[in-house]
Design an enzyme around this catalytic site. Structure first.
Site, PDB file in Angstrom:
ATOM      1  N   HIS A   1     -10.458  -5.300  -3.244  1.00 58.34           N
ATOM      2  CA  HIS A   1      -9.106  -5.467  -2.716  1.00 58.34           C
ATOM      3  C   HIS A   1      -9.169  -5.822  -1.239  1.00 58.34           C
ATOM      4  O   HIS A   1     -10.045  -5.390  -0.516  1.00 58.34           O
ATOM      5  CB  HIS A   1      -8.243  -4.222  -2.937  1.00 58.34           C
ATOM      6  N   ILE A   2      -8.217  -6.649  -0.850  1.00 65.67           N
ATOM      7  CA  ILE A   2      -8.082  -7.066   0.537  1.00 65.67           C
ATOM      8  C   ILE A   2      -6.860  -6.356   1.106  1.00 65.67           C
ATOM      9  O   ILE A   2      -5.745  -6.513   0.589  1.00 65.67           O
ATOM     10  CB  ILE A   2      -7.887  -8.591   0.665  1.00 65.67           C
ATOM     11  N   HIS A   3      -7.069  -5.575   2.160  1.00 70.99           N
ATOM     12  CA  HIS A   3      -5.961  -4.976   2.894  1.00 70.99           C
ATOM     13  C   HIS A   3      -5.451  -6.016   3.876  1.00 70.99           C
ATOM     14  O   HIS A   3      -6.242  -6.646   4.582  1.00 70.99           O
ATOM     15  CB  HIS A   3      -6.433  -3.772   3.715  1.00 70.99           C
TER      16      HIS A   3
ATOM     17  N   ASP B   1       0.851  -1.179   0.000  1.00 74.39           N
ATOM     18  CA  ASP B   1       0.000   0.000   0.000  1.00 74.39           C
ATOM     19  C   ASP B   1       0.897   1.243   0.000  1.00 74.39           C
ATOM     20  O   ASP B   1       1.896   1.281   0.721  1.00 74.39           O
ATOM     21  CB  ASP B   1      -0.909  -0.004   1.233  1.00 74.39           C
TER      22      ASP B   1
END
Length: 129
Positions: A115-117, A46
């Site tokens: 999206h997967i954080h 990120d």
């Protein structure tokens, strides 16, 4: 993040068919620090990390929101979770981590590409919101 989510929602989930920042990363027209890639997904750091380790797992096939998935996405969603877990292990997150999927304006979703954080590397607080 909430302000970004409200602006993204006001602009429309698909931005008029325009590519998202994530589809540009997949196409390599925007740089990213890529941690893993296969034919179904991409994992990258990120750019505005919220924890010492913060990366995103995204499907290469654009799905705007988790609330838009269907039975045809079952295998892909499982794959994304397995990749998230393996990458977390590779990133040294043996003491644990958090997975977050934001959905829509009230979920603070700012990019309409599922999206997967994955966040870790420190003790995370609870409740998260």
């Amino acid at each position: 993040e909430v302000d970004k989510a409200h602006r993204a929602s006001a602009a429309g989930e698909d931005a008029g068919g325009q590519p998202t920042i994530f589809s540009k990363i997949i196409a390599r027209s925007v740089p990213a620090t890529i941690l893993y890639e296969d034919d179904k997904c991409l994992v990258f750091r990120d750019v505005a990390p919220q924890a010492p380790v913060h990366f995103l797992v995204i499907p290469k096939r654009p799905i705007p929101r988790i609330s838009h998935v269907g039975p045809q996405d079952t295998e892909l969603l499982g794959h994304l979770l397995v990749v998230a877990a393996r990458t977390a292990q590779a990133e040294g997150l043996a003491d644990g981590y958090r997975l977050v999927i934001n959905d829509g304006k009230h979920g603070a979703q700012s990019v309409y590409h599922l999206h997967i954080h994955v966040l870790g590397g420190r003790q995370l607080g609870w409740p998260p919101g």
